[in-house]
Design a protein around this motif. Sequence first.
Motif, PDB file in Angstrom:
ATOM      1  N   PHE A 297      68.596 -14.456  13.953  1.00 50.40           N
ATOM      2  CA  PHE A 297      69.410 -15.001  14.993  1.00 50.40           C
ATOM      3  C   PHE A 297      70.667 -15.352  13.982  1.00 50.40           C
ATOM      4  CE2 PHE A 297      71.118 -19.409  16.161  1.00 50.40           C
ATOM      5  CZ  PHE A 297      71.922 -18.914  17.462  1.00 50.40           C
ATOM      6  N   CYS A 298      71.918 -14.659  14.759  1.00 55.29           N
ATOM      7  CA  CYS A 298      73.212 -14.866  13.946  1.00 55.29           C
ATOM      8  C   CYS A 298      74.129 -15.409  15.141  1.00 55.29           C
ATOM      9  CB  CYS A 298      73.809 -13.467  13.255  1.00 55.29           C
ATOM     10  SG  CYS A 298      72.633 -13.005  12.039  1.00 55.29           S
ATOM     11  N   THR A 299      75.258 -15.422  14.961  1.00 56.93           N
ATOM     12  CA  THR A 299      76.341 -15.895  15.824  1.00 56.93           C
ATOM     13  C   THR A 299      77.552 -14.788  15.948  1.00 56.93           C
ATOM     14  OG1 THR A 299      77.236 -17.418  14.363  1.00 56.93           O
ATOM     15  CG2 THR A 299      75.836 -18.357  15.770  1.00 56.93           C
ATOM     16  N   LEU A 300      78.210 -14.594  17.153  1.00 58.60           N
ATOM     17  CA  LEU A 300      79.491 -13.830  17.232  1.00 58.60           C
ATOM     18  C   LEU A 300      80.477 -14.821  17.711  1.00 58.60           C
ATOM     19  CD1 LEU A 300      80.805 -11.001  17.910  1.00 58.60           C
ATOM     20  CD2 LEU A 300      79.762 -11.342  20.301  1.00 58.60           C
ATOM     21  N   THR A 301      81.523 -14.594  16.940  1.00 56.97           N
ATOM     22  CA  THR A 301      82.940 -15.342  17.207  1.00 56.97           C
ATOM     23  C   THR A 301      83.809 -14.479  17.551  1.00 56.97           C
ATOM     24  OG1 THR A 301      83.460 -15.577  15.087  1.00 56.97           O
ATOM     25  CG2 THR A 301      82.040 -17.367  15.950  1.00 56.97           C
ATOM     26  N   ASP A 302      84.701 -14.799  18.625  1.00 60.73           N
ATOM     27  CA  ASP A 302      85.785 -13.920  19.064  1.00 60.73           C
ATOM     28  C   ASP A 302      86.964 -14.881  19.542  1.00 60.73           C
ATOM     29  OD1 ASP A 302      87.417 -12.761  21.317  1.00 60.73           O
ATOM     30  OD2 ASP A 302      86.431 -10.863  20.287  1.00 60.73           O
ATOM     31  N   LYS A 303      88.017 -14.511  19.278  1.00 63.72           N
ATOM     32  CA  LYS A 303      89.093 -15.585  19.711  1.00 63.72           C
ATOM     33  C   LYS A 303      89.247 -15.582  21.354  1.00 63.72           C
ATOM     34  CE  LYS A 303      92.238 -15.061  15.803  1.00 63.72           C
ATOM     35  NZ  LYS A 303      93.597 -14.808  15.395  1.00 63.72           N
ATOM     36  N   ASN A 304      88.731 -14.858  22.078  1.00 62.93           N
ATOM     37  CA  ASN A 304      88.704 -15.052  23.634  1.00 62.93           C
ATOM     38  C   ASN A 304      87.545 -15.708  23.844  1.00 62.93           C
ATOM     39  OD1 ASN A 304      91.207 -13.712  24.212  1.00 62.93           O
ATOM     40  ND2 ASN A 304      90.261 -11.799  24.268  1.00 62.93           N
ATOM     41  N   LEU A 305      86.679 -16.083  22.768  1.00 62.78           N
ATOM     42  CA  LEU A 305      85.504 -16.767  23.355  1.00 62.78           C
ATOM     43  C   LEU A 305      85.648 -18.250  22.747  1.00 62.78           C
ATOM     44  CD1 LEU A 305      82.463 -14.362  22.318  1.00 62.78           C
ATOM     45  CD2 LEU A 305      83.360 -15.063  24.616  1.00 62.78           C
ATOM     46  N   THR A 306      86.247 -18.514  21.526  1.00 65.03           N
ATOM     47  CA  THR A 306      86.302 -19.735  20.829  1.00 65.03           C
ATOM     48  C   THR A 306      87.604 -20.254  21.388  1.00 65.03           C
ATOM     49  OG1 THR A 306      87.689 -18.822  19.127  1.00 65.03           O
ATOM     50  CG2 THR A 306      85.127 -18.878  18.875  1.00 65.03           C
ATOM     51  N   ASP A 307      88.595 -19.879  21.868  1.00 61.82           N
ATOM     52  CA  ASP A 307      89.883 -20.492  22.210  1.00 61.82           C
ATOM     53  C   ASP A 307      89.903 -20.706  23.731  1.00 61.82           C
ATOM     54  OD1 ASP A 307      90.447 -19.946  19.837  1.00 61.82           O
ATOM     55  OD2 ASP A 307      91.994 -18.558  19.873  1.00 61.82           O
ATOM     56  N   THR A 308      88.815 -20.468  24.232  1.00 56.77           N
ATOM     57  CA  THR A 308      88.770 -20.860  25.906  1.00 56.77           C
ATOM     58  C   THR A 308      87.674 -21.786  26.206  1.00 56.77           C
ATOM     59  OG1 THR A 308      87.546 -19.114  26.623  1.00 56.77           O
ATOM     60  CG2 THR A 308      89.764 -19.048  26.520  1.00 56.77           C
ATOM     61  N   ALA A 309      87.401 -22.455  27.014  1.00 57.06           N
ATOM     62  CA  ALA A 309      86.412 -23.274  27.684  1.00 57.06           C
ATOM     63  C   ALA A 309      85.518 -22.577  28.575  1.00 57.06           C
ATOM     64  CB  ALA A 309      86.741 -24.850  28.088  1.00 57.06           C
ATOM     65  N   GLY A 310      85.255 -21.176  28.423  1.00 57.34           N
ATOM     66  CA  GLY A 310      84.794 -20.362  29.415  1.00 57.34           C
ATOM     67  C   GLY A 310      83.221 -20.711  29.683  1.00 57.34           C
ATOM     68  N   ASP A 311      82.842 -20.823  28.595  1.00 55.65           N
ATOM     69  CA  ASP A 311      81.185 -20.978  28.652  1.00 55.65           C
ATOM     70  C   ASP A 311      80.398 -19.809  29.192  1.00 55.65           C
ATOM     71  OD1 ASP A 311      78.593 -21.901  28.811  1.00 55.65           O
ATOM     72  OD2 ASP A 311      78.842 -23.572  30.248  1.00 55.65           O
ATOM     73  N   PRO A 312      80.223 -18.706  28.208  1.00 60.81           N
ATOM     74  CA  PRO A 312      79.547 -17.575  28.867  1.00 60.81           C
ATOM     75  C   PRO A 312      78.105 -17.939  29.089  1.00 60.81           C
ATOM     76  CG  PRO A 312      80.852 -17.081  26.757  1.00 60.81           C
ATOM     77  CD  PRO A 312      80.746 -18.687  26.899  1.00 60.81           C
ATOM     78  N   ASP A 313      77.781 -17.329  30.290  1.00 62.86           N
ATOM     79  CA  ASP A 313      76.407 -17.347  30.604  1.00 62.86           C
ATOM     80  C   ASP A 313      75.734 -16.115  30.889  1.00 62.86           C
ATOM     81  OD1 ASP A 313      76.296 -20.037  30.579  1.00 62.86           O
ATOM     82  OD2 ASP A 313      76.281 -20.482  32.934  1.00 62.86           O
ATOM     83  N   GLY A 314      76.147 -15.459  32.128  1.00 59.17           N
ATOM     84  CA  GLY A 314      75.542 -14.258  32.316  1.00 59.17           C
ATOM     85  C   GLY A 314      76.085 -13.047  31.088  1.00 59.17           C
ATOM     86  N   SER A 315      75.207 -12.054  31.066  1.00 59.47           N
ATOM     87  CA  SER A 315      75.588 -10.908  29.746  1.00 59.47           C
ATOM     88  C   SER A 315      74.904  -9.725  30.202  1.00 59.47           C
ATOM     89  CB  SER A 315      75.265 -11.498  28.601  1.00 59.47           C
ATOM     90  OG  SER A 315      73.857 -11.719  28.305  1.00 59.47           O
ATOM     91  N   SER A 316      75.772  -8.525  30.001  1.00 57.34           N
ATOM     92  CA  SER A 316      75.095  -7.361  30.203  1.00 57.34           C
ATOM     93  C   SER A 316      75.603  -6.199  29.082  1.00 57.34           C
ATOM     94  CB  SER A 316      75.264  -6.870  31.451  1.00 57.34           C
ATOM     95  OG  SER A 316      74.583  -5.626  31.733  1.00 57.34           O
ATOM     96  N   ALA A 317      75.034  -5.132  28.922  1.00 55.76           N
ATOM     97  CA  ALA A 317      75.358  -4.512  27.680  1.00 55.76           C
ATOM     98  C   ALA A 317      75.564  -2.805  28.379  1.00 55.76           C
ATOM     99  CB  ALA A 317      74.396  -4.496  26.582  1.00 55.76           C
ATOM    100  N   ASP A 318      76.544  -2.113  27.730  1.00 56.04           N
ATOM    101  CA  ASP A 318      76.516  -0.534  27.771  1.00 56.04           C
ATOM    102  C   ASP A 318      76.177  -0.020  26.548  1.00 56.04           C
ATOM    103  OD1 ASP A 318      77.535   1.898  28.013  1.00 56.04           O
ATOM    104  OD2 ASP A 318      79.170   1.515  29.319  1.00 56.04           O
ATOM    105  N   ARG A 319      74.952   0.523  26.455  1.00 56.07           N
ATOM    106  CA  ARG A 319      74.379   1.191  25.534  1.00 56.07           C
ATOM    107  C   ARG A 319      75.078   2.257  24.716  1.00 56.07           C
ATOM    108  NH1 ARG A 319      68.866   2.311  27.737  1.00 56.07           N
ATOM    109  NH2 ARG A 319      69.757   1.171  29.430  1.00 56.07           N
ATOM    110  N   PHE A 320      76.126   2.893  25.593  1.00 57.52           N
ATOM    111  CA  PHE A 320      76.726   4.083  25.084  1.00 57.52           C
ATOM    112  C   PHE A 320      78.118   3.824  24.545  1.00 57.52           C
ATOM    113  CE2 PHE A 320      74.480   5.496  29.233  1.00 57.52           C
ATOM    114  CZ  PHE A 320      73.638   6.151  28.749  1.00 57.52           C
TER     115      PHE A 320
END
Length: 523
Positions: A297-320
């Motif tokens: 288990f590690c963590t991912l940081t990105d300014k568009n995540l850390t600089d807002t109070a968006g609170d990510p919940d749902g998630s999905s991926a594009d394997r390609f």
Amino acid sequence: MKNDKTTRPLGIWRAGRRRWQHRWTGALSAARARAALAISLVIASAAVAGCNGSNERLVIVVPTATATVVVTSTMTPGATPTPTHTPTPTVTPTAAPTPLSATGSSVFGMDCQAQQVWVALNNTGGVNGDGKVAVVDLTVDPDKSDPVKALIDLGNNDIPSGVAATGKQVLVTAGATGHGGHLYIFKQSDNSRVPGSPFAFPAGSDTNGDGCVIFDPVRNQAIVSLCNTLGCSGLPDSNTGWAFFDLATNKFGPVIEAAQPDSVSFNPVDELVIAPADAIDPPSPFNEIGAGDSTRFCTLTDKNLTDTAGDPDGSSADRFTNIFALGNFSVPSVTVVNLNGATFSGPTARCTLDEAGVDPNSVDVGVFVNSGDNADIVAINEVTHQAFVGSDLGPDVALIELPNAPVTQLTGPLPFQASALPVEPDGSSFAGLVRPFTATVDTCKNQGLMVDNSFDFVAKVDLKTLHDSAVKISTPLAPGTCFGGFSVSCSNGNGVTYYPLHALSVDGAASTDARRRDKRQLR
């Protein structure tokens, strides 16, 4: 069970920040709960190493051909990064065609070849459970007959929360009644249990009502999210996080200690898990995202995540492309993150997933800025490279255009179309179920599916219509009748069809008038 973002542990201190979402509070309290696709894959691999001070380049898959769609945004997207867009080299594919599987957790298990979905009904039986899963036939005309072709009773007091379909089996996570979590496995052919099912979670772990499951077709395993049975604080511990389940041996691997996931997204090519979690998001600057695999288990940081109070919940991926879409609970935007070329680094106790390129290697897309409703529900169609988006606050739906090949740096704006679903056949406004996330995508027919917050209807949205003429999506339902005694058609003839769930599966003894009254009280 009353276990949401404002009443669950860790959620209490966030209640003040949630008060502006008063329209959602009541609805959330009631909402606990594949022709085959020929796509050639190629795996571009690199050195593999552990978290202990070394780097590991993530594996990327490149499709030979994809649908490229040009759209025009109906509104101005949110803030975007500025670096130059630089595509990575492509590789000649060599792998055999393979069917796609869902890359984001959901209450749906989808077999798009059979046009059938399994829906976890986590609003049945009260606190004592008696969990059920509805089997919905999407080939049925819901104006003429009941689309719920079967109702799977779990056979005990577990409450189901997450579902995944493998093409042969249906995987269901259930629990939350005080005796630990279980993974149920049913045959898709006749919905019967496989021998030994259900399989108990690792000792001390449960679903906490939010447990989800994703199928990994590469390794024939499932990824299941967990939380401590004795007290789900949401914080990482020996019983909280995720675990991999071997579908050949029917055994769980070790628990990967992580913050309890709100949802799980997964790239089956490189075994990358991305798991938003309340215990590691706001307040800033600690808005990190869980990232890992079957070992860490590690963590991912990105300014568009850390600089807002968006609170990510749902998630999905594009394997390609290794693009991930993260839906936000507190803002009307989706954060699209580029993990192509990302690397794990750092000591085991504090390893990180580090983006390639310039931070932020992501784009915020303000799909619902006009309504102000949150954009927390996401599911990616990997054939069209589009993200289907919904809200648990209202009828908003959107479709975001994603890169159709791997890129080094993600730049915006990303085009999108947004609209709203018509009112349901019972006269209620649609709002999506909250967790472990409501949407899935039919990649065979390019449809988006969501279930509403009271399990009365599944909404099917034609994504080509949403892309080509978004305004049609909001057309009111046509005159006619809808199964269950409703005096309008289940379809608007313009891209939206509602499939009633209640007649057989939820509260068939209740009258239509009573359901309508109770539902409106929730809103």
